[in-house]
Design a protein around this motif. Sequence first.
Motif, PDB file in Angstrom:
ATOM      1  N   ARG A 236       0.913  -1.316   0.084  1.00 53.61           N
ATOM      2  CA  ARG A 236       0.123  -0.356   0.107  1.00 53.61           C
ATOM      3  C   ARG A 236       1.298   1.306  -0.136  1.00 53.61           C
ATOM      4  O   ARG A 236       0.311   2.316  -0.243  1.00 53.61           O
ATOM      5  CB  ARG A 236      -1.000   0.017   0.901  1.00 53.61           C
ATOM      6  CG  ARG A 236      -1.773  -1.194   1.416  1.00 53.61           C
ATOM      7  CD  ARG A 236      -3.045  -0.956   2.053  1.00 53.61           C
ATOM      8  NE  ARG A 236      -3.382  -0.301   2.768  1.00 53.61           N
ATOM      9  CZ  ARG A 236      -4.864   0.036   1.536  1.00 53.61           C
ATOM     10  NH1 ARG A 236      -5.455   0.011   0.859  1.00 53.61           N
ATOM     11  NH2 ARG A 236      -5.532   1.155   1.737  1.00 53.61           N
ATOM     12  N   GLY A 237       2.128   1.377   0.612  1.00 51.29           N
ATOM     13  CA  GLY A 237       3.282   2.082   0.201  1.00 51.29           C
ATOM     14  C   GLY A 237       3.374   2.416  -0.719  1.00 51.29           C
ATOM     15  O   GLY A 237       3.570   3.748  -1.219  1.00 51.29           O
ATOM     16  N   ARG A 238       2.997   2.199  -2.174  1.00 52.55           N
ATOM     17  CA  ARG A 238       3.416   2.583  -3.222  1.00 52.55           C
ATOM     18  C   ARG A 238       1.782   4.073  -3.691  1.00 52.55           C
ATOM     19  O   ARG A 238       1.971   4.485  -5.045  1.00 52.55           O
ATOM     20  CB  ARG A 238       2.949   1.620  -4.570  1.00 52.55           C
ATOM     21  CG  ARG A 238       4.498   0.667  -4.901  1.00 52.55           C
ATOM     22  CD  ARG A 238       3.789  -0.015  -6.107  1.00 52.55           C
ATOM     23  NE  ARG A 238       4.953  -0.800  -5.895  1.00 52.55           N
ATOM     24  CZ  ARG A 238       5.258  -2.110  -6.083  1.00 52.55           C
ATOM     25  NH1 ARG A 238       4.378  -3.020  -5.682  1.00 52.55           N
ATOM     26  NH2 ARG A 238       5.736  -2.780  -6.364  1.00 52.55           N
ATOM     27  N   LEU A 239       0.272   4.103  -2.721  1.00 54.28           N
ATOM     28  CA  LEU A 239       0.052   5.566  -2.863  1.00 54.28           C
ATOM     29  C   LEU A 239       1.256   6.232  -2.746  1.00 54.28           C
ATOM     30  O   LEU A 239      -0.228   6.909  -2.576  1.00 54.28           O
ATOM     31  CB  LEU A 239      -1.202   4.535  -1.791  1.00 54.28           C
ATOM     32  CG  LEU A 239      -1.956   3.761  -3.175  1.00 54.28           C
ATOM     33  CD1 LEU A 239      -3.205   3.115  -2.373  1.00 54.28           C
ATOM     34  CD2 LEU A 239      -2.355   4.231  -4.996  1.00 54.28           C
ATOM     35  N   PHE A 240       1.581   6.293  -1.841  1.00 52.88           N
ATOM     36  CA  PHE A 240       2.081   7.838  -1.077  1.00 52.88           C
ATOM     37  C   PHE A 240       2.467   8.429  -1.330  1.00 52.88           C
ATOM     38  O   PHE A 240       1.624   9.881  -1.369  1.00 52.88           O
ATOM     39  CB  PHE A 240       2.941   6.935  -0.138  1.00 52.88           C
ATOM     40  CG  PHE A 240       4.142   7.830   0.423  1.00 52.88           C
ATOM     41  CD1 PHE A 240       3.515   8.035   2.177  1.00 52.88           C
ATOM     42  CD2 PHE A 240       5.296   9.059   0.473  1.00 52.88           C
ATOM     43  CE1 PHE A 240       3.628   9.584   2.750  1.00 52.88           C
ATOM     44  CE2 PHE A 240       5.434   9.947   0.331  1.00 52.88           C
ATOM     45  CZ  PHE A 240       5.627  10.053   1.933  1.00 52.88           C
ATOM     46  N   PRO A 241       3.134   8.373  -3.094  1.00 57.63           N
ATOM     47  CA  PRO A 241       3.560   9.794  -3.585  1.00 57.63           C
ATOM     48  C   PRO A 241       1.782  10.521  -4.387  1.00 57.63           C
ATOM     49  O   PRO A 241       2.306  11.743  -3.932  1.00 57.63           O
ATOM     50  CB  PRO A 241       4.029   9.298  -5.238  1.00 57.63           C
ATOM     51  CG  PRO A 241       3.573   7.634  -4.712  1.00 57.63           C
ATOM     52  CD  PRO A 241       3.241   7.429  -3.900  1.00 57.63           C
ATOM     53  N   ILE A 242       0.529  10.431  -4.094  1.00 48.30           N
ATOM     54  CA  ILE A 242      -0.235  11.454  -4.442  1.00 48.30           C
ATOM     55  C   ILE A 242      -1.130  11.894  -3.305  1.00 48.30           C
ATOM     56  O   ILE A 242      -0.264  11.436  -2.387  1.00 48.30           O
ATOM     57  CB  ILE A 242      -1.228  10.532  -5.054  1.00 48.30           C
ATOM     58  CG1 ILE A 242      -2.276   9.401  -4.265  1.00 48.30           C
ATOM     59  CG2 ILE A 242      -0.589  10.249  -6.644  1.00 48.30           C
ATOM     60  CD1 ILE A 242      -3.721   8.383  -5.197  1.00 48.30           C
ATOM     61  N   SER A 243      -1.938  12.955  -2.989  1.00 47.62           N
ATOM     62  CA  SER A 243      -2.813  12.935  -2.429  1.00 47.62           C
ATOM     63  C   SER A 243      -3.107  12.554  -1.939  1.00 47.62           C
ATOM     64  O   SER A 243      -3.809  12.214  -2.379  1.00 47.62           O
ATOM     65  CB  SER A 243      -3.144  14.659  -3.107  1.00 47.62           C
ATOM     66  OG  SER A 243      -3.798  15.419  -2.303  1.00 47.62           O
ATOM     67  N   GLY A 244      -3.480  12.749  -0.185  1.00 45.38           N
ATOM     68  CA  GLY A 244      -4.395  11.588   0.414  1.00 45.38           C
ATOM     69  C   GLY A 244      -3.680  10.414   0.931  1.00 45.38           C
ATOM     70  O   GLY A 244      -3.710   9.457   1.167  1.00 45.38           O
ATOM     71  N   GLY A 245      -2.412  10.020   0.346  1.00 46.92           N
ATOM     72  CA  GLY A 245      -1.687   8.183  -0.351  1.00 46.92           C
ATOM     73  C   GLY A 245      -1.761   7.757   1.368  1.00 46.92           C
ATOM     74  O   GLY A 245      -1.585   7.079   1.741  1.00 46.92           O
ATOM     75  N   PRO A 246      -0.761   9.146   2.056  1.00 44.96           N
ATOM     76  CA  PRO A 246      -0.215   8.680   3.100  1.00 44.96           C
ATOM     77  C   PRO A 246      -1.674   7.982   4.175  1.00 44.96           C
ATOM     78  O   PRO A 246      -1.051   7.445   5.076  1.00 44.96           O
ATOM     79  CB  PRO A 246       0.402   9.917   3.476  1.00 44.96           C
ATOM     80  CG  PRO A 246       1.062  11.092   2.527  1.00 44.96           C
ATOM     81  CD  PRO A 246      -0.239  10.556   1.373  1.00 44.96           C
ATOM     82  N   PHE A 247      -2.823   8.671   4.490  1.00 42.84           N
ATOM     83  CA  PHE A 247      -3.708   8.462   4.912  1.00 42.84           C
ATOM     84  C   PHE A 247      -4.007   6.825   4.318  1.00 42.84           C
ATOM     85  O   PHE A 247      -4.052   5.485   5.505  1.00 42.84           O
ATOM     86  CB  PHE A 247      -4.852   8.744   4.518  1.00 42.84           C
ATOM     87  CG  PHE A 247      -5.388   9.918   5.090  1.00 42.84           C
ATOM     88  CD1 PHE A 247      -5.165  10.615   6.966  1.00 42.84           C
ATOM     89  CD2 PHE A 247      -4.634  10.760   4.436  1.00 42.84           C
ATOM     90  CE1 PHE A 247      -5.057  11.497   7.118  1.00 42.84           C
ATOM     91  CE2 PHE A 247      -4.783  12.838   4.753  1.00 42.84           C
ATOM     92  CZ  PHE A 247      -5.618  12.410   6.109  1.00 42.84           C
ATOM     93  N   GLN A 248      -3.996   6.308   3.243  1.00 35.55           N
ATOM     94  CA  GLN A 248      -3.402   4.892   2.924  1.00 35.55           C
ATOM     95  C   GLN A 248      -2.151   4.040   3.420  1.00 35.55           C
ATOM     96  O   GLN A 248      -2.680   3.103   3.873  1.00 35.55           O
ATOM     97  CB  GLN A 248      -3.851   4.617   1.654  1.00 35.55           C
ATOM     98  CG  GLN A 248      -5.639   5.768   0.805  1.00 35.55           C
ATOM     99  CD  GLN A 248      -6.483   4.861   1.038  1.00 35.55           C
ATOM    100  OE1 GLN A 248      -6.564   3.564   1.363  1.00 35.55           O
ATOM    101  NE2 GLN A 248      -6.937   5.845   2.217  1.00 35.55           N
ATOM    102  N   ALA A 249      -1.771   4.935   2.711  1.00 31.58           N
ATOM    103  CA  ALA A 249      -0.746   3.972   3.578  1.00 31.58           C
ATOM    104  C   ALA A 249      -0.282   3.653   5.092  1.00 31.58           C
ATOM    105  O   ALA A 249       0.380   2.777   5.043  1.00 31.58           O
ATOM    106  CB  ALA A 249       1.147   4.554   3.016  1.00 31.58           C
TER     107      ALA A 249
END
Length: 772
Positions: A236-249
Amino acid sequence: MGPIQTAKDRCRKCYSCVRNCPVKAIKVKEHWAEVIHDRCIGCGICLKVCSQKAKQIADCITQTLRILENDNSPVAILGCSYPAFFSELRPGQLVAGLQKLGFADIYEGTAGVELIAGQYQQLIESGGRGPLISSHCPTIVDLIERHYPQLVRNLMPVVSPMVAIGRHIKQTRGAETPVVYISSCIAGKFEVSSEEVAGGVDMVLTYRELSQMFRDRGLDPTRMKDAPFSGRKPDRGRLFPISGGPFQAFDVHNDFLNADFVSTGGEQGALELIRDLAAQRITPKWVDIRFCEGGCIGGPGKNNRLTNFSKRSLIIDAFHQRHEVPYLPEKKGAASSGPSLQRSFTNKFKHLKNPSGESIRAILQATNKFTQEDELDCGACGYPTCREHAAAVYQGLADNEMCLPFSIKRLEEDRVILTQKYELAQRALAQEFGDSAIIGQDPRTGDVLKLIRQVGPTPTTVLIRGESGTGKELTARAIHQHSNRADKPLVTVNCTTLTDSLLESELFGHKRGSFTGAIADKKGLFEAANGGTIFLDEIGDITPKLQAELLRVLDSGEIKPVGGNRPTEVDVRLIAATNRNLEEGVEEGWFREDLFYRLNVFTITMPPLRNRTESLPQLVHHFLASASKRLNKPIRGIEDRAIAALLRYHWPGNIRELQNIIERASVLTQDNIVRLENLPTIFSELALEEPLLGGTAKAQEKGSLRGQREKHLRIVEKSLLKKYLEDAGGNVSKAARTASIPRRTFYRMLERHGLKGAAFKKAASSPSNDGS
């Protein structure tokens, strides 16, 4: 020296970097705008807005190549946002390209996100410290440490994903393993030099630098087979670079109405959120702030073709295809405990002295702002208000010239002053050279005027010959005024007044440092005369070296400054003048034959004044009028006795001598009429040679007492002159000393009687005829 540098020769002081820098970390110097590294937050905005490319990232390619050459096992880490910037490549192809460059293993930076996820979850769940601020964006960290130190305590004491994965690699593979991180983040270059995270990553490259390395090595990853990543495989860390991604990561559950969790990106949003936090207007539990718009995908990338929306889609697609990315299992032998993920933050705020109200007023008044209405707040200087600009001037960050309205007004004032000075200079030149008309109605002068009218409209090179003072420069000006270049400059150079090296520099210019005293580049007179005419007076006096340079200019139409390698084309018409016999110079070797023929295309020979005495009265009255204007003295005329004496003089100095004598006489006259007594003594002597009794026939009768006396005096004078010359063996100087007469006067007396010292020299050296 920081990662962002200024190419001083490219900076044009447009103040675009000042206007756009969010923290005003730009100091305007005399010739360029420099980044203040203690205030810079590494956002890279100045790089984007500099149209001249004066702001540049420090070169890390050379250092990376050195690592690849000197180490057998360097590791590369691809930043989280790589799918958005290398969309034309499969992940495996990008890995293969990095291996071709010389990297032993390639990791995904996203693995670092999952390394720090647990730390973030614990801190968020435990609360405390007030609002927690994410610390994974280096620009945000620098912004708080350097400009909002009151929020330092709110930063989460956790390293960024880049540092986390770098520490993990060095822990598992050895502390000496070189680690190079590749991302879109310029601020990462700042971060790795920070003491708080030292030892995690050795070098940071941007995607643009990586693409440059591929081009330099001639590598095309699109034609390569897939190669596998190494290390920890992220999810799930692959979503980190986009806005809101840290919530997912970080597995943070949030909904629209939950004010405890705030996420924002972009310059304006980040600054507004930090200002609100500093002012305690909001008190969320955790805020995720990234300075780039849209998250890490908004950083400076390999190209600007894609929007943030397109890049976001690419990141999401890469997440869904994560299982298709080739991977090798992490090598065994890893440490049982993970790397240290803690870090500390410090107050790096540099306080600038605030100006007093009186200082602000003084600076505002220096830029013509005396009332509130004068403060336009136009923002052209880069600061929102005139008072902020004044404070920056006080603090040494700006200068008064940055104020556009002030500079425009000053330019208008300077233009008025320059216009006035130009008009004064034009009037002065008109008094000095304005009478460019050649005076005289004698046949020889008429022939010269005819030649000027014929050659003037052509581009032909002209050689003006004649004795000194015959008006060669006046003739050159007349040719220029009759040419098609009359509205372009006429540059005059006297070749006898400068040394060989200085004359070359004056004619062709020089480069800085080409010789002692060359402290700056200088344009030569040929370049200054481009499109117009250059007049080289006394060209017979230049050295053979300069003759060769001049010939090259005439043949190629190009000049090369002293110390320079690049020639410059010039379009210049050449007019030369000399009082020397160039034909003799060619025979004797002091003048180049090829240059002589190149100059001697069209020749005008100026007659000496003694051969055109018919025009002398007209010249006298012309010079009297000029002297009257120059001296501001009303000269009414000249008496006939003086004119008659002037007509009898042989004029070795020609027209220049006549002009000087008339001006001297104009100064001496007491009743504003030039009389014989106002002329030099020689003219009083000449006045005695002929009767000057009104010019009547009776007064000039040969039988008169005066006529007989003058006749016998001339006979006696001639006999004495011959005797002195015979005794001196034809040496005129020696004869003049024996006679106690100035040598110049003695020469005039010899010329009056048609005598030459050379004749007596031959007679003295010939054998005697008396039979002895």
